[in-house]
Design a protein around this motif. Structure first.
Motif, PDB file in Angstrom:
ATOM      1  N   GLU A 197     -32.130 -28.400 -39.125  1.00  0.00           N
ATOM      2  CA  GLU A 197     -33.284 -28.600 -38.244  1.00  0.00           C
ATOM      3  C   GLU A 197     -32.797 -29.179 -36.923  1.00  0.00           C
ATOM      4  O   GLU A 197     -32.063 -30.176 -36.907  1.00  0.00           O
ATOM      5  CB  GLU A 197     -34.282 -29.556 -38.914  1.00  0.00           C
ATOM      6  CG  GLU A 197     -35.401 -30.054 -38.030  1.00  0.00           C
ATOM      7  CD  GLU A 197     -36.236 -28.933 -37.436  1.00  0.00           C
ATOM      8  OE1 GLU A 197     -36.350 -28.893 -36.193  1.00  0.00           O
ATOM      9  OE2 GLU A 197     -36.753 -28.086 -38.208  1.00  0.00           O
ATOM     10  N   GLY A 254     -34.317 -23.979 -40.008  1.00  0.00           N
ATOM     11  CA  GLY A 254     -35.726 -24.239 -39.743  1.00  0.00           C
ATOM     12  C   GLY A 254     -36.374 -24.911 -40.941  1.00  0.00           C
ATOM     13  O   GLY A 254     -36.149 -24.505 -42.086  1.00  0.00           O
ATOM     14  N   THR A 259     -40.931 -15.607 -31.821  1.00  0.00           N
ATOM     15  CA  THR A 259     -39.897 -16.623 -31.926  1.00  0.00           C
ATOM     16  C   THR A 259     -39.216 -16.826 -30.577  1.00  0.00           C
ATOM     17  O   THR A 259     -39.174 -15.923 -29.729  1.00  0.00           O
ATOM     18  CB  THR A 259     -38.859 -16.228 -32.996  1.00  0.00           C
ATOM     19  OG1 THR A 259     -38.115 -17.380 -33.373  1.00  0.00           O
ATOM     20  CG2 THR A 259     -37.921 -15.129 -32.510  1.00  0.00           C
ATOM     21  N   LEU A 263     -33.188 -17.348 -41.802  1.00  0.00           N
ATOM     22  CA  LEU A 263     -33.738 -17.761 -40.513  1.00  0.00           C
ATOM     23  C   LEU A 263     -35.238 -17.967 -40.676  1.00  0.00           C
ATOM     24  O   LEU A 263     -35.972 -17.028 -40.999  1.00  0.00           O
ATOM     25  CB  LEU A 263     -33.456 -16.697 -39.448  1.00  0.00           C
ATOM     26  CG  LEU A 263     -31.988 -16.322 -39.232  1.00  0.00           C
ATOM     27  CD1 LEU A 263     -31.860 -15.259 -38.141  1.00  0.00           C
ATOM     28  CD2 LEU A 263     -31.153 -17.554 -38.883  1.00  0.00           C
ATOM     29  N   ASN A 323     -28.769 -27.950 -33.734  1.00  0.00           N
ATOM     30  CA  ASN A 323     -29.311 -26.744 -33.109  1.00  0.00           C
ATOM     31  C   ASN A 323     -28.349 -25.600 -33.413  1.00  0.00           C
ATOM     32  O   ASN A 323     -27.299 -25.468 -32.778  1.00  0.00           O
ATOM     33  CB  ASN A 323     -29.463 -26.953 -31.605  1.00  0.00           C
ATOM     34  CG  ASN A 323     -30.218 -25.826 -30.939  1.00  0.00           C
ATOM     35  OD1 ASN A 323     -30.533 -24.810 -31.571  1.00  0.00           O
ATOM     36  ND2 ASN A 323     -30.519 -25.980 -29.663  1.00  0.00           N
ATOM     37  N   CYS A 376     -37.260 -20.004 -38.224  1.00  0.00           N
ATOM     38  CA  CYS A 376     -37.375 -20.853 -37.034  1.00  0.00           C
ATOM     39  C   CYS A 376     -38.758 -20.830 -36.394  1.00  0.00           C
ATOM     40  O   CYS A 376     -38.954 -21.410 -35.321  1.00  0.00           O
ATOM     41  CB  CYS A 376     -36.341 -20.442 -35.989  1.00  0.00           C
ATOM     42  SG  CYS A 376     -34.649 -20.426 -36.600  1.00  0.00           S
TER      43      CYS A 376
END
Length: 514
Positions: free
Chosen positions: A176, A153, A431, A237, A218, A239
């Protein structure tokens, strides 16, 4: 020492916004640069209080920005030292100075009893822009630690953590899933609030400091969690919290033309990012220069010529409003479930220095459209072909009963508003549900966020979490603060020498009155 009479000699003043007819004809930022005289005048109003609530992590700024320090440095014309003081606590002040709603100003002592707080945001952004004009100097890369970190992220939390860790000597790779770095800064925030050149300037600095970027990846799909953990000594993480709140129970929700607000903003940002510019490098709003905004599947989501209804009263709703104006909407209504807030702080409800409930008008509101308070959508009305043609609304009252919100419709108050495009800007549910969560062995809590232990690790050892993914949708200053704090935790986990600054803990919360 500060000027003891500055706040008596000068009133609060901001630079004039660009005229409405001019700014809605392009996508440039609403505020022009402020002159040095104005900035120094406003910095002079800072009293350097004995207890500076403006940079308290609970009442003011969670980054603990040294606001009185850099205000006084600007007052005396020492801009180089002001830049150093600002960057000592904030990796990206040009972002926060443009996007943060400024709890620091709400906590300013000059704001007590309805006074005029210091224009902290404006001073901050002018310091940051002065540094950017000279070019952000990369920090010297230290001796490599031999340890590597994956950051999943690239929003403000991930980028802040990446920069801190790279400056500590660790090898950092940012993953990303989009085609460009920046997260919501890139595709969620319109250019009239944040021109993307500011992001690009920081990315050049981070790249020079050794941060590696991988776009179009991804995690959980293109790269598995197992692969990532095998390649890196720690994983962060970051995101975000992009799961938009919806209203599936509202009749007509499945009609064409009813969309999540973020889908509209992302499509508009992509159109601007790929548009041709004029001779001055400006993206005009005319059809000849700017392609219509569409969803990934080609579905139009542009407001041009349409009656637009925006449901929600916050920042995201205001962003959609400004975009709709620039796309040439025929008319816009913005609906808010709650009654119109007061113009001034209610000390009984929100005593200083807590964040007050106030009527907040954004630049987009002076560009057009109508705000409607204390209403709720009862139905999205079909035109007979599966396309929305109107929303049926009703006046409501909202109260809390046993801690729960109870909405009551006022009988006989229903009416219709024309609507060709409806945008849901009613918040976020945490999220997103995505494959990487299961692969890393972490789960969303009841708030849709990912819990962290005291050391910022998730239930999976060596896997950390920070930013909106951890605390839910929040302010950019909290994202950067958590990014810096989690970097300190990862540095310690990797056996790094010394300690990095950690402005907040995983359980930190802003001051509130219940």
């Amino acid at each position: 020492m500060p000027d003891p009479n500055g706040f008596l000699r000068y009133d609060r003043r901001l630079p004039a916004r660009r005229p409405v007819p001019v700014r809605i004809s392009d996508w440039r930022e609403v505020y022009p640069p402020a002159g040095e005289e104005l900035v120094r005048e406003q910095a002079t109003r800072c009293m350097d209080c004995g207890i500076p609530f403006c940079h308290s992590d609970t009442a003011g700024c969670p980054l603990a920005n040294r606001i009185p320090d850099w205000n006084d440095l600007v007052r005396t014309g020492n801009w180089d030292a002001a830049v150093e003081s600002l960057h000592a606590t904030n990796n990206f002040p040009e972002f926060t100075g443009r996007l943060c709603p400024a709890p620091c100003e709400a906590a300013c002592v000059l704001g007590i009893a309805g006074g005029q707080p210091v224009t902290i945001k404006q001073v901050e952004v002018e310091i940051a822009d002065a540094a950017a004009a000279r070019g952000f100097t990369p920090r010297a890369v230290p001796t490599p630690s031999g340890r590597s970190v994956a950051v999943v992220g690239s929003g403000p939390a991930g980028l802040a953590a990446a920069q801190q860790l790279a400056r500590a000597g660790h090898a950092v790779t940012v993953y990303e899933r989009d085609d460009a770095i920046g997260g919501l800064l890139r595709y969620g925030i319109p250019d009239f609030k944040l021109e993307k050149r500011h992001i690009d300037a920081r990315l050049a600095q981070l790249t020079a400091e050794g941060v590696q970027f991988r776009t179009g990846v991804n995690v959980g799909v293109d790269v598995t969690a197992e692969q990532l953990r095998a390649e890196h000594d720690a994983v962060l993480l970051a995101c975000g919290a992009l799961q938009g709140r919806d209203t599936p129970e509202t009749p007509g929700r499945a009609l064409r033309g009813v969309h999540q607000a973020m889908a509209h903003l992302v499509a508009a940002n992509r159109a601007v990012a790929t548009a041709a510019t004029d001779e001055a490098g400006v993206v005009p709003t005319g059809e000849r220069r700017l392609a219509r905004a569409v969803l990934p599947d080609g579905t139009p989501i542009d407001a041009a010529g349409k009656h637009v209804v925006i449901i929600g009263g916050g920042d995201t709703a205001a962003d959609c409003l400004g975009v709709a104006h620039r796309q040439g909407a025929a008319g816009v209504h913005q609906l808010d479930l709650y009654p119109q807030p007061p113009q001034e702080r209610d000390e009984a409800r929100d005593p200083w220095p807590t964040w007050p409930w106030l009527l907040r008008s954004y630049p987009a509101h002076e560009e057009g459209g109508e705000r409607v308070f204390a209403v709720a959508v009862q139905e999205f009305v079909d035109d007979g072909t599966g396309q929305v043609r109107a929303v049926r609304i009703a006046e409501v009252t909202v109260e809390k009963v046993d801690g729960r919100r109870v909405v009551t419709v006022v009988p006989g108050s229903e009416r219709e508003l024309p609507a060709d495009l409806v945008l849901l800007a009613i918040g976020f549910e945490g999220t997103e549900r995505q494959p990487l969560l299961e692969q890393f062995g972490v789960a969303r809590n009841p708030r849709g966020a990912i819990d962290a232990r005291d050391d910022w690790q998730t239930d999976a050892d060596g896997v950390f979490v920070a930013g909106d993914m951890h605390r839910g949708a929040s302010l950019i200053v909290w994202a950067i603060a958590e990014g810096r704090a989690v970097a300190a935790a990862i540095h310690g986990y990797l056996g790094g020498v010394g300690a990095l600054p950690a402005p907040v803990g995983p359980a930190a919360q802003p001051l509130a009155v219940r």
